[in-house]
Design a protein around this motif. Structure first.
Motif, PDB file in Angstrom:
ATOM      1  N   ARG A 199      -2.088  -2.470  21.954  1.00 22.32           N
ATOM      2  CA  ARG A 199      -2.997  -3.114  21.005  1.00 22.32           C
ATOM      3  C   ARG A 199      -2.418  -2.990  19.597  1.00 22.32           C
ATOM      4  O   ARG A 199      -1.992  -1.905  19.181  1.00 22.32           O
ATOM      5  N   THR A 222      -1.737  -0.845  28.253  1.00 21.20           N
ATOM      6  CA  THR A 222      -2.206  -1.826  27.286  1.00 21.20           C
ATOM      7  C   THR A 222      -1.633  -1.496  25.922  1.00 21.20           C
ATOM      8  O   THR A 222      -1.658  -0.334  25.491  1.00 21.20           O
ATOM      9  N   ASP A 234      -2.434  -6.898  23.464  1.00 21.76           N
ATOM     10  CA  ASP A 234      -3.605  -7.399  22.731  1.00 21.76           C
ATOM     11  C   ASP A 234      -3.308  -7.235  21.233  1.00 21.76           C
ATOM     12  O   ASP A 234      -3.441  -6.146  20.678  1.00 21.76           O
ATOM     13  N   SER A 235      -2.877  -8.304  20.594  1.00 20.99           N
ATOM     14  CA  SER A 235      -2.459  -8.235  19.193  1.00 20.99           C
ATOM     15  C   SER A 235      -3.232  -9.250  18.360  1.00 20.99           C
ATOM     16  O   SER A 235      -3.357 -10.415  18.748  1.00 20.99           O
TER      17      SER A 235
END
Length: 393
Positions: A327, A325, A287-288
Motif C-alpha cells: 500500500r 499487499t 494498492d497505491s
C-alpha cells in the motif's frame, strides 16, 4: 642555504640572557670610559670602579630577567643604589629591559601592579619636578620617564597582547582542525553505513530472490511454462543486481557524484519487485493512491523503494507462497508505505539474525521518517511514514 649559526631567539633562555648581559656590559663600558654616562648636570664624583660594580651587578641580574618578580626586584634595588649615587645612563638602559621582560613574562597580577606602579611613579616625579624645579625640569623629567619607564612597559604589554592573540588563534586553528578531522571520520562512517545498506539491499533483495526462484524452477520440471516464467524472473533479478553493483562500484571509483551515470532505484520500478515476488510463488496486490506525476524527493523515493524491496524479500523468504499487499499513500506531506503478508506456520521473525529490519529503520530515520515492523494479527506488517519535505538535517 640555512646558516650554521642559530638565531638568538632559537637559543636556550640562559644563552639569550648571557648575550644580553654581554651587550649591556659592552655598551656600559663604552659609555663609562668615554664619560657619556652622566644623566645629571653636576658630573660624577664617584670612581669608575663603583660604576663598574653596579654594571656587573645588573649584568648578573640579567640572568634573572625571566624570573618575575625576583629579577625585577633585584634590578630595582640596583637602580635604587644608582639613583642614590647619581643616576647613570647604562643602568637606566639596562633597567628598561627588566621592565619589558616583566611585562612579557610576568603573571597577569604582576603586569597590572607594574602598570599601576609605573604610572604612579611617573606622575609623582612629574609633580615633584614641576613644584621644585619648574616646567622645564618637569618637561625633561617627562621625557626621561617616557623613555625609561613608560615605553618599555607599553612595548612589553603590546608584544604580550600580540603573543596572546597568536596563541589563541593557534588554539582555535587546532580546535578547528580537530573538529574537521572528527567531521571527516563521521562522514566516512556515515558513508560506510550507507554503502552497507545499499549492498545489503542488492544482495538480500536480488540474490535472495534469485536463490528462491531457482529452487522453485528446479521443482517445476513437469511445468515447463511456469519454470520458464520463473527463469525469466531470475534473469531479470540477476541483470538488475549486476546493474546496481556496477553503479555502486562506479560511484566508489568516481571522484564526484556527478560522475554517476546510473540512476538509483525509484518507486516507479516497484512493478519489477512485484513481478519478481510473484514469480517466486507469492500473490502480491498493489494498492497505491500516489499520483504518477507526483515528483518525490530523491532520498524519499529511494528509501520507499528499498523498504518495499526488503519487506517483499523477507516475505518471500519467510512466508513463501503466501499473500502480500503493498500500500502506498501520499497525504498531508507524508508518504506512507505499508507491506503486509500472511504468517505461514510459526510466527517467526523475518530477517532474524540479519540486518534487514535495521537497514529499513536506518533508511527511514535518515530522511526524518519512522518505521515499525511486527506481527499484526495473523499477518506481518511493515509500516513506514516518510516526510515529503526531503532528507532530514
Amino acid at each position: 642555504m640555512r646558516s650554521a649559526l642559530p638565531r638568538p631567539r632559537e637559543l636556550p633562555p640562559w644563552q639569550q640572557n648571557g648575550l644580553i648581559a654581554l651587550a649591556v656590559f659592552a655598551g656600559g663600558t663604552m659609555l663609562y670610559l668615554t664619560g657619556s654616562h652622566h644623566l645629571l648636570p653636576n658630573g660624577d664624583p664617584f670612581p669608575l670602579w663603583i660604576r663598574f660594580a653596579e654594571l656587573g651587578a645588573i649584568c648578573l641580574a640579567t640572568f634573572l630577567r625571566r624570573k618575575v618578580p625576583w629579577g625585577l626586584l633585584a634590578a630595582t634595588g640596583i637602580v635604587g643604589v644608582d639613583v642614590a649615587l647619581g643616576l647613570s645612563l647604562p643602568i637606566a638602559i639596562a633597567y628598561t629591559d627588566f621592565l619589558y621582560s616583566a611585562m612579557l613574562h610576568g603573571s597577569r597580577w604582576t603586569t597590572r601592579v607594574l602598570v599601576g606602579v609605573t604610572a604612579t611613579v611617573t606622575l609623582t616625579v612629574l609633580f615633584v619636578f614641576l613644584a621644585v624645579a619648574g616646567w622645564r625640569a618637569a618637561a625633561l623629567g617627562a621625557f626621561s620617564m617616557l623613555s625609561f619607564l613608560l615605553v618599555p612597559v607599553w612595548w612589553g604589554a603590546n608584544v604580550r597582547q600580540q603573543s596572546d592573540i597568536a596563541a589563541s588563534e593557534r588554539a582555535n586553528a587546532e580546535q578547528l582542525a580537530t573538529i574537521a578531522a572528527l567531521d571527516r571520520r563521521a562522514a566516512v562512517a556515515a558513508e560506510r553505513a550507507r554503502m552497507a545498506r545499499d549492498l545489503h539491499d542488492v544482495v538480500a533483495g536480488h540474490l535472495s530472490a534469485i536463490a528462491i526462484q531457482s529452487e522453485a524452477a528446479l521443482s517445476m520440471a513437469d511445468d515447463p511454462k511456469t519454470a520458464q516464467t520463473v527463469l525469466v524472473a531470475v534473469r531479470e533479478n540477476s541483470v538488475r543486481a549486476l546493474e546496481e553493483m556496477r553503479a555502486m562500484i562506479g560511484l566508489l571509483r568516481s571522484e564526484s557524484a556527478a560522475d554517476e551515470v546510473t540512476a538509483p532505484a525509484r518507486l516507479a520500478e516497484l512493478a519489477r519487485l512485484v513481478e519478481s515476488a510473484r514469480a517466486s510463488g507469492m500473490t502480491v496486490t498493489v494498492d497505491s493512491t500516489v499520483d504518477e506525476e507526483l515528483t518525490l524527493p530523491t532520498a524519499v523515493d529511494l528509501t520507499a523503494y528499498r523498504i518495499a524491496q526488503e519487506a517483499l524479500t523477507n516475505a518471500v523468504k519467510h512466508a513463501p507462497g503466501s499473500q502480500a499487499t503493498v500500500r502506498l499513500r501520499a497525504a498531508d506531506g507524508t508518504l506512507t508505505v505499508e507491506i503486509d503478508n500472511e504468517l505461514s506456520g510459526a510466527p517467526a521473525q523475518p530477517d532474524s539474525g540479519g540486518h534487514g529490519l535495521l537497514s529499513m529503520r536506518e533508511r527511514a530515520h535518515a530522511v526524518g521518517g519512522t518505521l515499525r515492523a511486527g506481527p499484526s494479527g495473523p499477518r506481518w506488517l511493515v509500516h513506514a511514514e516518510l516526510p515529503l519535505a526531503g532528507e532530514a538535517s
